[in-house]
Each structure stands twice: as structure tokens, then as C-alpha cells.
Design a protein around this motif. Structure first.
Motif, PDB file in Angstrom:
ATOM      1  N   GLU A  54      62.439  12.354  78.660  1.00  0.00           N
ATOM      2  CA  GLU A  54      61.953  11.892  80.150  1.00  0.00           C
ATOM      3  C   GLU A  54      60.563  12.012  80.090  1.00  0.00           C
ATOM      4  N   ALA A  55      59.992  12.963  79.589  1.00  0.00           N
ATOM      5  CA  ALA A  55      58.537  13.415  79.687  1.00  0.00           C
ATOM      6  C   ALA A  55      57.659  12.598  78.585  1.00  0.00           C
ATOM      7  N   GLY A  56      58.382  11.806  78.083  1.00  0.00           N
ATOM      8  CA  GLY A  56      57.900  10.762  76.915  1.00  0.00           C
ATOM      9  C   GLY A  56      57.419  11.395  75.655  1.00  0.00           C
ATOM     10  N   LEU A  57      58.382  12.776  75.607  1.00  0.00           N
ATOM     11  CA  LEU A  57      57.797  13.452  74.304  1.00  0.00           C
ATOM     12  C   LEU A  57      58.842  13.115  73.076  1.00  0.00           C
ATOM     13  N   ASP A  58      58.233  12.870  71.838  1.00  0.00           N
ATOM     14  CA  ASP A  58      59.197  12.727  70.990  1.00  0.00           C
ATOM     15  C   ASP A  58      58.683  13.585  69.581  1.00  0.00           C
ATOM     16  N   ASN A  59      59.175  13.333  68.330  1.00  0.00           N
ATOM     17  CA  ASN A  59      58.677  14.259  67.199  1.00  0.00           C
ATOM     18  C   ASN A  59      57.241  14.232  66.709  1.00  0.00           C
ATOM     19  N   ALA A  60      56.469  13.146  67.398  1.00  0.00           N
ATOM     20  CA  ALA A  60      55.039  13.277  67.232  1.00  0.00           C
ATOM     21  C   ALA A  60      54.411  14.205  68.135  1.00  0.00           C
ATOM     22  N   SER A  61      55.084  14.563  69.365  1.00  0.00           N
ATOM     23  CA  SER A  61      54.219  15.385  70.206  1.00  0.00           C
ATOM     24  C   SER A  61      55.109  16.893  70.353  1.00  0.00           C
ATOM     25  N   ALA A  62      56.270  16.919  69.909  1.00  0.00           N
ATOM     26  CA  ALA A  62      56.987  18.039  69.819  1.00  0.00           C
ATOM     27  C   ALA A  62      58.283  18.389  69.099  1.00  0.00           C
ATOM     28  N   SER A  63      58.773  19.215  68.803  1.00  0.00           N
ATOM     29  CA  SER A  63      59.721  19.493  67.972  1.00  0.00           C
ATOM     30  C   SER A  63      60.823  20.054  68.622  1.00  0.00           C
ATOM     31  N   ILE A  64      62.144  19.917  67.982  1.00  0.00           N
ATOM     32  CA  ILE A  64      63.250  20.669  68.368  1.00  0.00           C
ATOM     33  C   ILE A  64      63.783  21.625  67.169  1.00  0.00           C
ATOM     34  N   PHE A  65      64.157  22.865  67.228  1.00  0.00           N
ATOM     35  CA  PHE A  65      64.896  23.416  66.162  1.00  0.00           C
ATOM     36  C   PHE A  65      66.231  24.188  66.563  1.00  0.00           C
ATOM     37  N   VAL A  66      67.158  24.252  65.734  1.00  0.00           N
ATOM     38  CA  VAL A  66      68.515  24.887  66.078  1.00  0.00           C
ATOM     39  C   VAL A  66      68.562  26.240  64.809  1.00  0.00           C
ATOM     40  N   LEU A  67      69.031  27.187  65.294  1.00  0.00           N
ATOM     41  CA  LEU A  67      69.191  28.380  64.490  1.00  0.00           C
ATOM     42  C   LEU A  67      70.830  28.279  63.996  1.00  0.00           C
ATOM     43  N   ASP A  68      71.329  27.749  62.997  1.00  0.00           N
ATOM     44  CA  ASP A  68      72.634  27.657  62.435  1.00  0.00           C
ATOM     45  C   ASP A  68      72.775  28.996  61.961  1.00  0.00           C
ATOM     46  N   THR A  69      73.580  30.136  62.599  1.00  0.00           N
ATOM     47  CA  THR A  69      74.051  31.315  62.256  1.00  0.00           C
ATOM     48  C   THR A  69      74.958  31.425  61.106  1.00  0.00           C
ATOM     49  N   GLY A  70      75.624  30.226  60.847  1.00  0.00           N
ATOM     50  CA  GLY A  70      76.753  30.239  59.878  1.00  0.00           C
ATOM     51  C   GLY A  70      78.099  30.674  60.503  1.00  0.00           C
ATOM     52  N   MET A  71      77.866  30.892  62.046  1.00  0.00           N
ATOM     53  CA  MET A  71      78.937  31.560  62.486  1.00  0.00           C
ATOM     54  C   MET A  71      79.110  30.729  63.885  1.00  0.00           C
ATOM     55  N   LEU A  72      78.522  29.657  64.152  1.00  0.00           N
ATOM     56  CA  LEU A  72      78.714  28.810  65.288  1.00  0.00           C
ATOM     57  C   LEU A  72      79.983  28.357  65.490  1.00  0.00           C
ATOM     58  N   HIS A  73      80.510  27.907  66.588  1.00  0.00           N
ATOM     59  CA  HIS A  73      81.573  27.098  66.949  1.00  0.00           C
ATOM     60  C   HIS A  73      81.362  25.603  66.306  1.00  0.00           C
ATOM     61  N   LEU A  74      82.495  24.862  65.813  1.00  0.00           N
ATOM     62  CA  LEU A  74      82.239  23.655  65.467  1.00  0.00           C
ATOM     63  C   LEU A  74      81.856  22.740  66.322  1.00  0.00           C
ATOM     64  N   GLU A  75      82.418  22.903  67.572  1.00  0.00           N
ATOM     65  CA  GLU A  75      81.730  22.069  68.954  1.00  0.00           C
ATOM     66  C   GLU A  75      80.252  22.013  69.058  1.00  0.00           C
ATOM     67  N   CYS A 123      73.057  42.276  62.490  1.00  0.00           N
ATOM     68  CA  CYS A 123      73.694  40.957  62.312  1.00  0.00           C
ATOM     69  C   CYS A 123      72.788  39.803  62.863  1.00  0.00           C
ATOM     70  N   CYS A 124      72.708  40.091  64.286  1.00  0.00           N
ATOM     71  CA  CYS A 124      71.752  39.093  64.948  1.00  0.00           C
ATOM     72  C   CYS A 124      70.234  39.119  64.363  1.00  0.00           C
ATOM     73  N   HIS A 125      69.832  40.096  63.828  1.00  0.00           N
ATOM     74  CA  HIS A 125      68.496  40.162  63.065  1.00  0.00           C
ATOM     75  C   HIS A 125      68.406  39.147  61.905  1.00  0.00           C
ATOM     76  N   ILE A 126      69.749  39.358  61.155  1.00  0.00           N
ATOM     77  CA  ILE A 126      69.645  38.419  59.923  1.00  0.00           C
ATOM     78  C   ILE A 126      70.031  36.927  60.241  1.00  0.00           C
ATOM     79  N   ARG A 127      70.977  36.799  61.292  1.00  0.00           N
ATOM     80  CA  ARG A 127      71.173  35.456  61.523  1.00  0.00           C
ATOM     81  C   ARG A 127      70.306  34.690  62.372  1.00  0.00           C
ATOM     82  N   LYS A 128      69.499  35.445  63.304  1.00  0.00           N
ATOM     83  CA  LYS A 128      68.888  34.630  64.269  1.00  0.00           C
ATOM     84  C   LYS A 128      67.380  35.058  64.290  1.00  0.00           C
ATOM     85  N   MET A 129      67.001  36.368  64.201  1.00  0.00           N
ATOM     86  CA  MET A 129      65.750  36.778  64.290  1.00  0.00           C
ATOM     87  C   MET A 129      64.935  36.387  63.270  1.00  0.00           C
TER      88      MET A 129
END
Length: 264
Positions: A54-75, A123-129
Motif C-alpha cells: 500500500e505504501a508503494g514499495l516493491d523489491n526495488a525499494s525493500a525486500s522481505i525475508f523468511v527464516l525457514d527453520t526446517g521445522m515450520l508448519h506446512l501451513e 536450537c533457536c540459535h542454529i535455526r533462527k539467529m
């Protein structure tokens, strides 16, 4: 019954909160470039992604990342594709070091997080931090979905928190749960269906459970630990503020039932 039907009740001053959040995101994109969103794919972060659009951002102005820990719910994992189908963002997915994760499980077992606070934090350090450090490398600002209402530990969160290497921007600090679900409803924002099953805060599958009426928002995270231990480290201050101490005792392992069996 859906989370929307249960919780979508905006505050009287919701319009002002929305305007402030949009202005904050636009300012952050200008003043803290390169800017990124740390998305847990929870309801707050789905709202932030929509606000970025809504603010007019896209990959040229900002990025989005996800930490896939390998233990996330499929949903949870399924939301990455839904975001990319709807918004002008390509999600950067960061994984833990495979060798480090495998070595931890081999040495401590697949249920190590239930044995002690130290092992859970390792575990959190390895998978997230460690993946978080890679995701934030070179960034001048990051957007998070922290809200003051979420927990006592987050009650003093500010809009902008200046960290040594970057600014942490929290556009939703004043939003209530009702505001979040109202905005999701009005804009038909995709969200994790586990929210409809009374999961207000969703992390790794073994460390997340549904909550009951009257429980704290984050009571379903690491529920076998004492209340002061309810953070993984992503939102703990550099000086150790809110860093939990080892509790006196844990529940017996036999009384702890993981939500779902997940392979590392």
C-alpha cells in the motif's frame, strides 16, 4: 469459527493508527535503505507486507525475508507462494546451516528443546539467529511485527529502535489484535489457517501449541518454560534485556506433547 469472526474489531482510532503505520514505512524506506522485512508469516507480518504494498514499495525499494527453520508448519511455508502470487515481492528464504542442524539433532535428539532452556536456545540459535545474521547483513533497517499488546516483555517497544548497525522499525506497536484482524478482513489478506485453530503466535511446530480463552498471546510458544523465557533471541536487546534465565525446573518430558512430528 475463523479468527476474523472472532477478533476483527478495530479500535476507535484505527484510521489514525493506519495512517501512522503507512507514513512510518514510507519514511523507513527512504531513511533506512536498504530496508527489509523480517517476516514470520504470522498475521502481523502479513499485515506489514500488505502495508508495504500500500505504501508503494516493491523489491526495488525493500525486500522481505523468511527464516525457514526446517521445522515450520506446512501451513506456514505455504504462505511464501501466496505472498509472491499477490504482491510485487520475491521472498528471500534463509535456511539454517544443514551440517550444524544435523549435528545438533544427532548429539541431542529431535526433542532437545524440551530438555533444558540452554538446549532450546541453542536450537533457536542454529535455526533462527545465525540465518538472521545473514539475512540482515548490509541492511540499514528492518521491519518487524512487534506489538506492545503481545506480551509484557514487548510492552515498551517503540516505533523505531536504533541498533548498532541498523534501525529496527515496528509499524504496528499501537495496533490491537482487533485492529490486525480488521485490516486482514477488509483487505482479504492471506493468513495462516492455524490462526483459525487458536494459534495466535506461530513458530516452529514442536514449540507452538494452540491457546485457550484468557491465555496470553505468546503462551503457546515454549509453553513448558516459565513466562520470562518466551523469546528466541530475535527481539532481545543487545544488552541482554529480557534475556531469560534458566528456570528452576521443566515439565517432565512425558507430559510434553509436540504439535507435530517434524524432521530436521
Amino acid at each position: 469459527m475463523s479468527a476474523i469472526s472472532l477478533y476483527a474489531k478495530p479500535s476507535p482510532d484505527f484510521a489514525q493508527k493506519l495512517a501512522h503505520s503507512l507514513a512510518l514505512i514510507k519514511t523507513a524506506a527512504t531513511e533506512y535503505s536498504p530496508l527489509t522485512q523480517a517476516s514470520s508469516l504470522g498475521c502481523e507480518d502479513m499485515v506489514i507486507t500488505h502495508l508495504m504494498h500500500e505504501a508503494g514499495l516493491d523489491n526495488a525499494s525493500a525486500s522481505i525475508f523468511v527464516l525457514d527453520t526446517g521445522m515450520l508448519h506446512l501451513e506456514t511455508v505455504a504462505l511464501v507462494k501466496r505472498i509472491e502470487e499477490r504482491y510485487p515481492f520475491k521472498i528471500d528464504v534463509y535456511h539454517p546451516d544443514a551440517d550444524a542442524a544435523s549435528a545438533f539433532v544427532e548429539e541431542n535428539g529431535s526433542q532437545a528443546m524440551y530438555k533444558s532452556l540452554a538446549l532450546r536456545k541453542q536450537c533457536c540459535h542454529i535455526r533462527k539467529m545465525e540465518p538472521l545474521e545473514r539475512a540482515l547483513a548490509g541492511k540499514k533497517g528492518w521491519l518487524t511485527g512487534l506489538r506492545r499488546e503481545q506480551s509484557a516483555a514487548r510492552a515498551e517497544v517503540h516505533d523505531i529502535e536504533q541498533q548498532p548497525e541498523r534501525a529496527k522499525v515496528n509499524p504496528l506497536v499501537e495496533w490491537t489484535q482487533g485492529d490486525i484482524w480488521h485490516y486482514i478482513s477488509v483487505n482479504a489478506i492471506p493468513y495462516n489457517p492455524l490462526h483459525d485453530q487458536f494459534f495466535p503466535s506461530i513458530g516452529c511446530a514442536p514449540c507452538t501449541r494452540a491457546v485457550t480463552l484468557g491465555e496470553d498471546f505468546r503462551s503457546g510458544r515454549w509453553w513448558w518454560e516459565n513466562e520470562s523465557a518466551k523469546e528466541c533471541g530475535l527481539h532481545v536487546a543487545a544488552d541482554g534485556t529480557h534475556e531469560a534465565q534458566e528456570p528452576a525446573a521443566f515439565e517432565p518430558l512425558s507430559s510434553i506433547i509436540p504439535i507435530r512430528e517434524i524432521q530436521a
